[in-house]
Design a protein around this motif. Sequence first.
Motif, PDB file in Angstrom:
ATOM      1  N   PRO A 180      10.733   2.483   3.110  1.00 41.19           N
ATOM      2  CA  PRO A 180      11.352   3.702   2.581  1.00 41.19           C
ATOM      3  C   PRO A 180      11.093   4.955   3.132  1.00 41.19           C
ATOM      4  O   PRO A 180      10.190   5.044   3.928  1.00 41.19           O
ATOM      5  N   PRO A 181      11.967   5.998   2.958  1.00 38.81           N
ATOM      6  CA  PRO A 181      11.769   7.328   3.826  1.00 38.81           C
ATOM      7  C   PRO A 181      10.447   7.891   3.671  1.00 38.81           C
ATOM      8  O   PRO A 181       9.762   8.432   4.563  1.00 38.81           O
ATOM      9  N   SER A 182       9.906   7.625   2.407  1.00 39.71           N
ATOM     10  CA  SER A 182       8.583   8.159   2.297  1.00 39.71           C
ATOM     11  C   SER A 182       7.258   7.567   3.066  1.00 39.71           C
ATOM     12  O   SER A 182       6.379   8.345   3.374  1.00 39.71           O
ATOM     13  N   SER A 183       7.705   6.374   3.455  1.00 42.43           N
ATOM     14  CA  SER A 183       6.488   5.910   4.290  1.00 42.43           C
ATOM     15  C   SER A 183       6.773   5.824   5.892  1.00 42.43           C
ATOM     16  O   SER A 183       6.027   5.116   6.519  1.00 42.43           O
ATOM     17  N   THR A 184       7.906   6.445   6.165  1.00 42.97           N
ATOM     18  CA  THR A 184       8.121   6.427   7.667  1.00 42.97           C
ATOM     19  C   THR A 184       7.041   7.091   8.295  1.00 42.97           C
ATOM     20  O   THR A 184       6.529   6.484   9.674  1.00 42.97           O
ATOM     21  N   PRO A 185       6.228   8.165   7.966  1.00 43.73           N
ATOM     22  CA  PRO A 185       5.172   8.699   8.677  1.00 43.73           C
ATOM     23  C   PRO A 185       4.057   7.736   8.997  1.00 43.73           C
ATOM     24  O   PRO A 185       3.482   7.696   9.841  1.00 43.73           O
ATOM     25  N   VAL A 186       3.828   6.784   8.042  1.00 43.30           N
ATOM     26  CA  VAL A 186       2.603   5.586   8.100  1.00 43.30           C
ATOM     27  C   VAL A 186       2.992   4.799   9.301  1.00 43.30           C
ATOM     28  O   VAL A 186       2.220   4.413  10.094  1.00 43.30           O
ATOM     29  N   LEU A 187       4.395   4.349   9.062  1.00 45.19           N
ATOM     30  CA  LEU A 187       4.712   3.200  10.198  1.00 45.19           C
ATOM     31  C   LEU A 187       4.781   3.957  11.388  1.00 45.19           C
ATOM     32  O   LEU A 187       4.381   3.415  12.584  1.00 45.19           O
ATOM     33  N   SER A 188       5.326   5.243  11.833  1.00 48.65           N
ATOM     34  CA  SER A 188       5.021   5.940  12.976  1.00 48.65           C
ATOM     35  C   SER A 188       3.966   6.050  13.387  1.00 48.65           C
ATOM     36  O   SER A 188       3.725   5.909  14.740  1.00 48.65           O
ATOM     37  N   GLY A 189       3.080   6.267  12.642  1.00 46.04           N
ATOM     38  CA  GLY A 189       1.496   6.443  13.294  1.00 46.04           C
ATOM     39  C   GLY A 189       0.982   5.127  13.788  1.00 46.04           C
ATOM     40  O   GLY A 189       0.316   5.180  14.693  1.00 46.04           O
ATOM     41  N   PHE A 190       1.578   4.237  13.041  1.00 43.41           N
ATOM     42  CA  PHE A 190       0.913   2.833  13.528  1.00 43.41           C
ATOM     43  C   PHE A 190       1.378   2.374  14.952  1.00 43.41           C
ATOM     44  O   PHE A 190       0.894   2.032  15.767  1.00 43.41           O
ATOM     45  N   VAL A 191       2.833   2.719  15.080  1.00 43.62           N
ATOM     46  CA  VAL A 191       3.431   2.501  16.298  1.00 43.62           C
ATOM     47  C   VAL A 191       2.867   3.250  17.539  1.00 43.62           C
ATOM     48  O   VAL A 191       2.709   2.816  18.511  1.00 43.62           O
ATOM     49  N   ALA A 192       2.566   4.337  17.163  1.00 45.92           N
ATOM     50  CA  ALA A 192       2.035   5.542  18.202  1.00 45.92           C
ATOM     51  C   ALA A 192       0.684   4.893  18.508  1.00 45.92           C
ATOM     52  O   ALA A 192       0.490   5.125  19.684  1.00 45.92           O
ATOM     53  N   ASN A 193      -0.218   4.688  17.366  1.00 45.55           N
ATOM     54  CA  ASN A 193      -1.423   3.964  17.897  1.00 45.55           C
ATOM     55  C   ASN A 193      -1.358   2.893  18.815  1.00 45.55           C
ATOM     56  O   ASN A 193      -2.231   2.743  19.765  1.00 45.55           O
ATOM     57  N   TYR A 194      -0.435   1.933  18.721  1.00 44.37           N
ATOM     58  CA  TYR A 194      -0.177   0.894  19.547  1.00 44.37           C
ATOM     59  C   TYR A 194       0.083   1.071  20.777  1.00 44.37           C
ATOM     60  O   TYR A 194      -0.288   0.845  21.893  1.00 44.37           O
ATOM     61  N   LEU A 195       1.314   1.973  20.877  1.00 50.33           N
ATOM     62  CA  LEU A 195       1.683   2.541  22.302  1.00 50.33           C
ATOM     63  C   LEU A 195       0.730   3.277  22.854  1.00 50.33           C
ATOM     64  O   LEU A 195       0.658   3.291  24.228  1.00 50.33           O
ATOM     65  N   ARG A 196      -0.255   3.857  22.251  1.00 52.27           N
ATOM     66  CA  ARG A 196      -1.302   4.722  23.070  1.00 52.27           C
ATOM     67  C   ARG A 196      -2.462   3.721  23.395  1.00 52.27           C
ATOM     68  O   ARG A 196      -3.505   4.117  23.660  1.00 52.27           O
ATOM     69  N   GLY A 197      -2.344   2.509  22.837  1.00 56.37           N
ATOM     70  CA  GLY A 197      -3.427   1.301  23.162  1.00 56.37           C
ATOM     71  C   GLY A 197      -4.682   1.480  22.101  1.00 56.37           C
ATOM     72  O   GLY A 197      -5.840   0.910  22.434  1.00 56.37           O
ATOM     73  N   GLN A 198      -4.552   2.018  21.015  1.00 57.72           N
ATOM     74  CA  GLN A 198      -5.350   2.280  19.965  1.00 57.72           C
ATOM     75  C   GLN A 198      -5.272   1.012  18.929  1.00 57.72           C
ATOM     76  O   GLN A 198      -4.091   0.826  18.507  1.00 57.72           O
ATOM     77  N   SER A 199      -6.485   0.871  18.189  1.00 60.65           N
ATOM     78  CA  SER A 199      -5.977  -0.062  17.136  1.00 60.65           C
ATOM     79  C   SER A 199      -5.708   0.704  15.688  1.00 60.65           C
ATOM     80  O   SER A 199      -5.974   1.927  15.514  1.00 60.65           O
ATOM     81  N   SER A 200      -5.188   0.045  14.575  1.00 63.61           N
ATOM     82  CA  SER A 200      -4.718   0.687  13.512  1.00 63.61           C
ATOM     83  C   SER A 200      -5.261  -0.165  12.250  1.00 63.61           C
ATOM     84  O   SER A 200      -5.171  -1.396  12.449  1.00 63.61           O
ATOM     85  N   PRO A 201      -5.743   0.274  11.321  1.00 59.27           N
ATOM     86  CA  PRO A 201      -6.108  -0.442  10.034  1.00 59.27           C
ATOM     87  C   PRO A 201      -4.998  -1.180   9.336  1.00 59.27           C
ATOM     88  O   PRO A 201      -3.922  -0.339   9.102  1.00 59.27           O
ATOM     89  N   ILE A 202      -5.085  -2.360   9.062  1.00 59.16           N
ATOM     90  CA  ILE A 202      -4.059  -2.982   8.453  1.00 59.16           C
ATOM     91  C   ILE A 202      -4.543  -3.833   7.014  1.00 59.16           C
ATOM     92  O   ILE A 202      -5.806  -4.038   6.945  1.00 59.16           O
ATOM     93  N   ILE A 203      -3.788  -4.241   6.262  1.00 59.82           N
ATOM     94  CA  ILE A 203      -4.042  -4.839   5.097  1.00 59.82           C
ATOM     95  C   ILE A 203      -3.413  -6.002   4.965  1.00 59.82           C
ATOM     96  O   ILE A 203      -2.055  -5.998   4.910  1.00 59.82           O
ATOM     97  N   ILE A 204      -3.873  -7.240   4.831  1.00 60.04           N
ATOM     98  CA  ILE A 204      -3.285  -8.538   4.545  1.00 60.04           C
ATOM     99  C   ILE A 204      -3.352  -9.229   3.443  1.00 60.04           C
ATOM    100  O   ILE A 204      -4.508  -9.246   2.784  1.00 60.04           O
ATOM    101  N   SER A 205      -2.407  -9.842   2.716  1.00 56.38           N
ATOM    102  CA  SER A 205      -2.242 -10.413   1.313  1.00 56.38           C
ATOM    103  C   SER A 205      -1.500 -11.554   1.466  1.00 56.38           C
ATOM    104  O   SER A 205      -0.675 -11.675   2.509  1.00 56.38           O
ATOM    105  N   SER A 206      -1.499 -12.475   0.596  1.00 51.98           N
ATOM    106  CA  SER A 206      -0.544 -13.769   0.449  1.00 51.98           C
ATOM    107  C   SER A 206       0.172 -13.626  -0.808  1.00 51.98           C
ATOM    108  O   SER A 206      -0.459 -13.324  -1.845  1.00 51.98           O
ATOM    109  N   PRO A 207       1.458 -14.003  -0.887  1.00 51.12           N
ATOM    110  CA  PRO A 207       2.013 -14.068  -2.090  1.00 51.12           C
ATOM    111  C   PRO A 207       1.193 -15.149  -3.257  1.00 51.12           C
ATOM    112  O   PRO A 207       1.412 -14.898  -4.281  1.00 51.12           O
ATOM    113  N   TYR A 208       0.508 -16.056  -2.408  1.00 52.40           N
ATOM    114  CA  TYR A 208       0.029 -16.967  -3.321  1.00 52.40           C
ATOM    115  C   TYR A 208      -1.439 -16.370  -3.945  1.00 52.40           C
ATOM    116  O   TYR A 208      -1.717 -16.706  -4.995  1.00 52.40           O
TER     117      TYR A 208
END
Length: 612
Positions: A380-408
């Motif tokens: 969604p457009p409102s979450s674009t900054p969150v994704l942009s920050g994640f991609v930018a961190n990766y391109l800068r060689g930095q780690s980013s926090p993520i949350i992993i879940s399962s539908p089960y």
Amino acid sequence: MASSEDSPHIDKGKGREPSADPSERTPLLASQSYTPRDDTDLQTTYRSRRRLWSKLIFIFLVTLSICVIAFIVVAVLAYSYAARIKLVSSDELLERAVFVRGPDRLDILNITDDGGIWVNVDSRVGVDAGAMIGVNSEDDDGIFRDIWKSLGRWGIRRLDRITLKLTTIHISPQADPSTILASLDTSPMDLPLTTEPPSDSTWLTQVSIPVFIAPTRNASALLQFVRRSWQDGTVAVQAHVDRVVIQGGSLNDNSWRRMFDQRRSEVYAAIHMKIPPLPGLPMPGPNAPFPSISDLITLETFGVSSEPDTISLYARATVVDPIPPSFNFSSPVLPFIVSLPSATNSSAASTPVATVHTEPFSLTHPNITLHIAGAVLPIPPSSTPVLSGFVANYLRGQSSPIIISSPYFPSHLIEANFPGPSTKPKLLRNVTIHNMKLVPKGTIFMATGTVYARVVLPLGMNISMDVNRILPDVLVFDGDAPLRVLSNVNEDGDPAPPLPDPLPERAFARIRPDNWLDSLSQADEVPGDEGSVYTVTADLVDVPLQILPGREKAFRSFVGKIIFGTDGAVAGLLGSTAVAIDVEGLPTGEAGEMELSGLPFRGSVIVGKKSL
């Protein structure tokens, strides 16, 4: 002399000639005569018959007595054995008579929609019935006690096996029995009985049991239990079963063995297991924090590719395998959802960004290799900054926090860090300003030219994109720029990011446009060890050259090199830039545009006399 008529008749042994017409009085055997027995023979026959009947009755009574006595003995023995079983507590029964080794293999059969797991467990189980009722032989047994125990062992061999039926098993921390960690349901089990087993485990029977596991939905309670167990170095749980039924014979047995029937209610069993040294993990203990997921997983490769309708993801990762080599495990396809936390790092406000799944895998030592594939979800457009920050961190060689879940298991969230590339990427290369001119305007100089750079994505990122706009923030040096990154310049897209403190040596000016610069991008040929490559150009028109505080002397020295030098002067460029891009297949923003900020670069430009 007497006459012949008067002489007596002499019988010559010849019978009278039978009458020609027999009558009803004529004997059947004319040539034999019937002589009745005397009283002596009759008495002898009667006495013989009485003696025979006496023997038969005696034998019957003796046999009946023996049977009654044997039945009474068996009944007394059975009652005594049953009484001994009833006196044995559940904890003592598990400790003395029931032996479990394993599990040796665990296969996930199915995962239900409500988060339950059907698994098939292969283990080795044995029931020492001799120890359970106390009939295993001992050195100090007397004759009668040895006979009593021998009869008990004979009865166990005749019973041969038992059927065990359990209601739902509830697993709780021993320190807090009110908290249910998991519930287990099993099918009835057929277990053979043994007496006087050997000291090793060769007598145990291999069993394969389907088990339904329903883990708790209270993720915090489960995580707290795991961490506490790790600090204690021991897993201490309590198993509670509402009802246990033990019947003699196999599952479908309808013989006399079914007479053996033991039922117990509200059975509690304490289970303690010391955590052994686990390969790849620190030793558990009070001063050993529980390792995080990021400490266990190593991302070996990561790839992104653009497609017309989506962004495909693939990765290969290795996971530390702490399970003993004797344990086997096979996993089906496991789906997961990767989310990004908000700026407050709150999992409740996380944004799902990708759905991935692992290919089936089994345990390998020392590490397990996971093959992961998936796709990016609509953002969604409102979450674009969150994704942009994640991609930018990766391109800068930095780690980013993520949350992993399962539908089960939607209530179980795993917080982890997504690492940057193992080799820090050089995203912006050959950065320079073509046809750069410094034009004085009042007391300041205005910079004009064409910003040029090559955008080289990390290996595995094959993305079709357009770089629409850039916003550079550049420090200008007298000579080549130092080999460093200005981490506090334009990291968060601030319209007026602060200068680095302290200022780098030989830096004398700053170039930062007030507004974004429109740019053009063109795809270049991709080298074999890189991802997608693009050439980006943007016109720089009358952007102020801001002299840094206290660096006026350095600026005058640089201008002197331009005026009095023959080949001009080298101006080093060091800074970061923000870019706005359109990525094919990524539905973000109103027009699919995504902004990345804080991308570092280093370059240079030659400034000649004609540039002043």
